[in-house]
Design a protein around this motif. Structure first.
Motif, PDB file in Angstrom:
ATOM      1  N   VAL A 161     -22.422 -63.851 -34.783  1.00 41.85           N
ATOM      2  CA  VAL A 161     -21.403 -64.142 -33.766  1.00 41.85           C
ATOM      3  C   VAL A 161     -21.847 -65.338 -32.923  1.00 41.85           C
ATOM      4  CG1 VAL A 161     -20.318 -63.311 -31.647  1.00 41.85           C
ATOM      5  CG2 VAL A 161     -20.474 -61.798 -33.647  1.00 41.85           C
ATOM      6  N   VAL A 162     -23.132 -65.350 -32.550  1.00 41.95           N
ATOM      7  CA  VAL A 162     -23.651 -66.454 -31.744  1.00 41.95           C
ATOM      8  C   VAL A 162     -23.472 -67.780 -32.499  1.00 41.95           C
ATOM      9  CG1 VAL A 162     -25.734 -67.477 -30.727  1.00 41.95           C
ATOM     10  CG2 VAL A 162     -25.288 -65.023 -30.462  1.00 41.95           C
ATOM     11  N   ARG A 163     -23.814 -67.770 -33.780  1.00 42.64           N
ATOM     12  CA  ARG A 163     -23.654 -69.009 -34.566  1.00 42.64           C
ATOM     13  C   ARG A 163     -22.184 -69.444 -34.613  1.00 42.64           C
ATOM     14  NH1 ARG A 163     -27.678 -66.747 -37.777  1.00 42.64           N
ATOM     15  NH2 ARG A 163     -26.183 -65.704 -39.131  1.00 42.64           N
ATOM     16  N   ASP A 164     -21.305 -68.499 -34.900  1.00 40.37           N
ATOM     17  CA  ASP A 164     -19.882 -68.846 -35.001  1.00 40.37           C
ATOM     18  C   ASP A 164     -19.356 -69.439 -33.709  1.00 40.37           C
ATOM     19  OD1 ASP A 164     -19.554 -68.100 -37.587  1.00 40.37           O
ATOM     20  OD2 ASP A 164     -18.909 -66.051 -37.124  1.00 40.37           O
ATOM     21  N   VAL A 165     -19.728 -68.788 -32.633  1.00 40.34           N
ATOM     22  CA  VAL A 165     -19.231 -69.208 -31.324  1.00 40.34           C
ATOM     23  C   VAL A 165     -19.692 -70.628 -31.000  1.00 40.34           C
ATOM     24  CG1 VAL A 165     -19.714 -68.829 -28.883  1.00 40.34           C
ATOM     25  CG2 VAL A 165     -18.840 -66.963 -30.284  1.00 40.34           C
ATOM     26  N   GLU A 174     -22.458 -49.709 -35.283  1.00 39.01           N
ATOM     27  CA  GLU A 174     -23.250 -50.504 -34.355  1.00 39.01           C
ATOM     28  C   GLU A 174     -23.399 -51.926 -34.894  1.00 39.01           C
ATOM     29  OE1 GLU A 174     -26.446 -49.800 -31.261  1.00 39.01           O
ATOM     30  OE2 GLU A 174     -24.295 -49.683 -31.466  1.00 39.01           O
ATOM     31  N   LEU A 175     -23.275 -52.917 -34.021  1.00 38.19           N
ATOM     32  CA  LEU A 175     -23.493 -54.293 -34.444  1.00 38.19           C
ATOM     33  C   LEU A 175     -24.992 -54.510 -34.659  1.00 38.19           C
ATOM     34  CD1 LEU A 175     -21.138 -56.050 -31.920  1.00 38.19           C
ATOM     35  CD2 LEU A 175     -20.968 -56.222 -34.389  1.00 38.19           C
ATOM     36  N   SER A 176     -25.354 -54.957 -35.846  1.00 43.57           N
ATOM     37  CA  SER A 176     -26.771 -55.173 -36.126  1.00 43.57           C
ATOM     38  C   SER A 176     -27.218 -56.486 -35.482  1.00 43.57           C
ATOM     39  CB  SER A 176     -27.011 -55.245 -37.629  1.00 43.57           C
ATOM     40  OG  SER A 176     -26.500 -56.470 -38.115  1.00 43.57           O
ATOM     41  N   ARG A 177     -28.514 -56.683 -35.493  1.00 41.94           N
ATOM     42  CA  ARG A 177     -29.076 -57.917 -34.963  1.00 41.94           C
ATOM     43  C   ARG A 177     -28.476 -59.118 -35.695  1.00 41.94           C
ATOM     44  NH1 ARG A 177     -33.445 -60.666 -36.970  1.00 41.94           N
ATOM     45  NH2 ARG A 177     -34.368 -62.129 -35.511  1.00 41.94           N
ATOM     46  N   GLU A 178     -28.387 -59.006 -37.009  1.00 35.69           N
ATOM     47  CA  GLU A 178     -27.845 -60.129 -37.782  1.00 35.69           C
ATOM     48  C   GLU A 178     -26.365 -60.364 -37.478  1.00 35.69           C
ATOM     49  OE1 GLU A 178     -28.887 -62.699 -39.315  1.00 35.69           O
ATOM     50  OE2 GLU A 178     -30.931 -62.053 -38.899  1.00 35.69           O
ATOM     51  N   ASP A 179     -25.619 -59.269 -37.274  1.00 39.95           N
ATOM     52  CA  ASP A 179     -24.203 -59.411 -36.895  1.00 39.95           C
ATOM     53  C   ASP A 179     -24.100 -60.199 -35.588  1.00 39.95           C
ATOM     54  OD1 ASP A 179     -23.455 -57.833 -39.036  1.00 39.95           O
ATOM     55  OD2 ASP A 179     -23.352 -55.994 -37.839  1.00 39.95           O
ATOM     56  N   LEU A 180     -24.941 -59.813 -34.648  1.00 39.38           N
ATOM     57  CA  LEU A 180     -24.884 -60.453 -33.328  1.00 39.38           C
ATOM     58  C   LEU A 180     -25.245 -61.933 -33.421  1.00 39.38           C
ATOM     59  CD1 LEU A 180     -26.555 -57.577 -31.289  1.00 39.38           C
ATOM     60  CD2 LEU A 180     -24.196 -58.363 -31.018  1.00 39.38           C
ATOM     61  N   LEU A 181     -26.307 -62.214 -34.175  1.00 41.44           N
ATOM     62  CA  LEU A 181     -26.700 -63.617 -34.302  1.00 41.44           C
ATOM     63  C   LEU A 181     -25.627 -64.405 -35.061  1.00 41.44           C
ATOM     64  CD1 LEU A 181     -30.542 -63.249 -34.941  1.00 41.44           C
ATOM     65  CD2 LEU A 181     -29.371 -63.895 -32.824  1.00 41.44           C
TER      66      LEU A 181
END
Lengths: 153, 199
Positions: A12-16, A3-10
């Motif tokens: 991705v948001v930063r990278d994007v 599962e993608l964790s909250r930190e993983d998701l954030l």
């Protein structure tokens, strides 16, 4: 399946966003220049030590003394008390003026700061022993900051 | 999850805020390079936070500069050096909000109201070319509802933003920020799964 964790998701948001709306190339350099120019007239002037007294308080590792500094019309009186490996500074600014006092321990700056009260008093507690300077920053931004010379607790 | 290196270890966070505090402390102690370092490490954070307020590039640059000038002028207001990052992002958000509102009269309708009804517009080129991973990740983030995109961008770049101010800025009740963030993250998770980049 992980599962993608909250930190993983954030992440991705930063990278994007870093890729799709990058910081303009010149921005950091021009902000550094703007800040440096604005700060250049805030360099602290030096106060002068005019008095020093020592009072021994007796208990081992404990003691207190006073220092007096002047700069222009401003007098700064400090009472420095040592207790074990910590110290406290009680100060009076005469005439009283709204300002922030910062302790700048020699090598490892830490965040010790206080605002002067209406009666001109301030206190800084839990200071490490060693070399120390105090920097006085008037809240009236047209007044330059000033600082004591380094003294040792 | 597969493949990509896009997922970073937790947060830009700690290192960025630590470097900001260190730079601030050195600056206050009289080293001008401390101010340079503080500006270098925090300007990118401020950029992304400010741009989430729908400001043009040049308006965003102005807001970032105003923030740095405010720091220099009001340094004496900052008693806790460890809070410098938060002080900067808060100052930048207030200014961004002020500037965005001053120009908002010109914006016709809240995109937010239309977003649920319309598919996000994409150029034909986008639709065809989304072959690389970066494009697919972008599509996942860009395809989120407006409110989610803004909220997640702010949360991703800031260190524990103040929910009260955030709520006012995004025109949402304070109590709904946490749940909304959760829902937005869930939407993003699903969108990312659908890209095939993650499973």
């Amino acid at each position: 399946m992980s599962e993608l964790s909250r930190e993983d998701l954030l992440g991705v948001v930063r990278d994007v966003w870093e890729r799709h709306d990058p910081v303009p190339e010149h921005l950091v350099a021009s902000m550094q220049a703007a800040a440096a120019i604005a700060a250049s007239d805030l360099d602290a002037e030096l106060m002068e030590l005019v008095e020093r007294s020592t009072e021994l308080v007796g208990a081992r590792g404990a003691g207190a003394y006073t220092l007096r500094f002047v700069h222009g019309d401003t007098d700064l009186l400090l009472r420095i008390a040592v207790d074990g490996d910590r110290s406290r500074v009680d100060g009076w600014v005469v005439p009283p003026e709204p300002m922030t006092i910062r302790a700048l321990p020699g090598e490892v700056p830490a965040s010790h700061a206080a605002v002067v009260t209406e009666s001109g008093r301030f206190e800084l507690t839990g200071l490490p022993l060693g070399l120390l300077r105090l920097r006085l920053e008037p809240h009236d931004a047209t007044r330059p900051a000033f600082a004591t010379p380094t003294f040792e607790i | 999850m597969t493949g990509i290196g896009a997922v970073r270890p937790a947060g830009p966070a700690n290192e960025v805020w630590q470097r900001a505090t260190d730079g601030f402390n050195r600056w206050v102690a009289g080293e001008s390079s401390g101010l340079d370092d503080l500006v270098a490490v925090m300007t990118p954070v401020l950029w992304h936070v400010v741009r989430s307020y729908r400001l043009s590039e040049s308006a965003a640059e102005d807001v970032v500069q105003t923030t740095w000038l405010a720091l220099v002028r009001r340094r004496s207001a900052i008693l806790d050096a460890t809070a410098i990052g938060g002080w900067l992002t808060t100052t930048a958000r207030r200014e961004a909000w002020r500037v965005a509102n001053a120009t908002a009269a010109a914006t016709p309708a809240d995109e937010e109201e239309l977003a649920p009804m319309l598919p996000r517009q994409r150029s034909a080129e986008d639709a065809v070319v989304q072959q690389d991973e970066g494009d697919r990740l972008w599509a996942a983030v860009d395809g989120l509802p407006e409110r989610c995109r803004r909220l997640l961008r702010i949360v991703a770049f800031e260190n524990r933003p103040d929910y009260r101010e955030l709520a006012a800025d995004l025109d949402m009740p304070v109590g709904s920020i946490g749940p909304t963030r959760g829902r937005c993250l869930a939407k993003l998770r699903v969108a990312l799964m659908q890209t095939g980049e993650y499973r």
